[in-house]
Enzyme design. Sequence first.
Site, PDB file in Angstrom:
ATOM      1  CB  ALA A  15      -0.909  -0.003   1.215  1.00  0.00           C
ATOM      2  CB  SER A  20      -0.335   0.503   4.814  1.00  0.00           C
ATOM      3  OG  SER A  20      -0.194  -0.748   5.462  1.00  0.00           O
ATOM      4  CD  GLU A  23      -1.405  -8.584   1.028  1.00  0.00           C
ATOM      5  OE1 GLU A  23      -1.586  -8.421   2.253  1.00  0.00           O
ATOM      6  OE2 GLU A  23      -0.724  -7.809   0.326  1.00  0.00           O
ATOM      7  CG  HIS A  64       0.638  -3.641   7.935  1.00  0.00           C
ATOM      8  ND1 HIS A  64       0.827  -4.697   8.801  1.00  0.00           N
ATOM      9  CD2 HIS A  64       0.354  -4.206   6.730  1.00  0.00           C
ATOM     10  CE1 HIS A  64       0.679  -5.842   8.152  1.00  0.00           C
ATOM     11  NE2 HIS A  64       0.389  -5.567   6.885  1.00  0.00           N
ATOM     12  CG  HIS A  69      -3.127  -8.065   5.581  1.00  0.00           C
ATOM     13  ND1 HIS A  69      -2.210  -7.026   5.544  1.00  0.00           N
ATOM     14  CD2 HIS A  69      -4.259  -7.531   6.101  1.00  0.00           C
ATOM     15  CE1 HIS A  69      -2.773  -5.916   6.016  1.00  0.00           C
ATOM     16  NE2 HIS A  69      -4.028  -6.212   6.359  1.00  0.00           N
ATOM     17  CG  ASP A 119       1.509  -8.867   6.629  1.00  0.00           C
ATOM     18  OD1 ASP A 119       0.275  -8.785   6.496  1.00  0.00           O
ATOM     19  OD2 ASP A 119       2.321  -8.092   6.075  1.00  0.00           O
TER      20      ASP A 119
END
Length: 287
Positions: free
Chosen positions: A193, A198, A255, A200, A258, A207
């Site tokens: 991203a 993101s 993903e 995160h 994630h 992850d």
Amino acid sequence: MAKSKTKRKTNRAAVFLGVVVVLGLMLGVMIQLTLAANEQRQRWQAGERLARAMSATAVQTLEARHKLEEESVRAAKLALTGQPDARTALRAQEQPELLILVNPWNALPEDYDPQLQQVGREFGTDYMMDLRCADKLEQMIADCREGGGHPWICSAYRTQKNQQDLFDNKVLRVILEGNSAEEAPDIAATAVARPGTSEHQLGMAVDIIDEYYAILDEGQEETATQNWLMENCWRYGFILRYPNGTTDITGIIYEPWHYRYVGERYAKEITDLGVTLEEYLQMRRGR
Ligand SMILES: [Zn+2]
């Protein structure tokens, strides 16, 4: 005269006998009457006792009912003043802030400042997560190990700078793969991203890879770790954020590593519905 004397004697005897008979009869009647009266009185007394007993029971029942009514009134008052009712309790469970959407089209608020907590070293290296979900993440990883998986955290909270570095790195690799510098950022953005977009950076995304398959590709989904996590993550408030075939909706490739924290309540609903976070938010807006 003697005859007359005898006749008088006979008459007297007859009168006497008559009197005795009458008296006897009267006595009999009186005895009968007394007995009847007695019986009547006894019946009366029994009736009275019964009535008294019944009224005592009635009084007790009434008292008990009053007590019950008082209690229910007290309970109702308590519910009105102090205790939340079912709807309030349900509303209290609503934590829409956990559903904050960060994707290619929705950047993180600039002043976003998550409260972070270190995640146990035995689960990865120096990672931080939002303190609302750090403990749950640790529990999930521990349980996944118990369940036969080999989970390992390879990314969690990222600062803006972390994300910038990752993105720049990805752009470089995309160029090295033979793409033009012009198109490289767009290609890179489907896997990493752009800074500010993101999940995160929220501190609510992580992850997780299998220790025996440390590659971030679709092969992850075959591992014991991902099998367990995909099946159970909702119990800990996490969802697989970018499921297979949803790139058009999420803007991110599949993903199978994630996971995003949204809280148990929403994680269960999203999992039951089999939708992405974007679709779930759309559904909520339509409700
Ligand atoms: Zn991720």
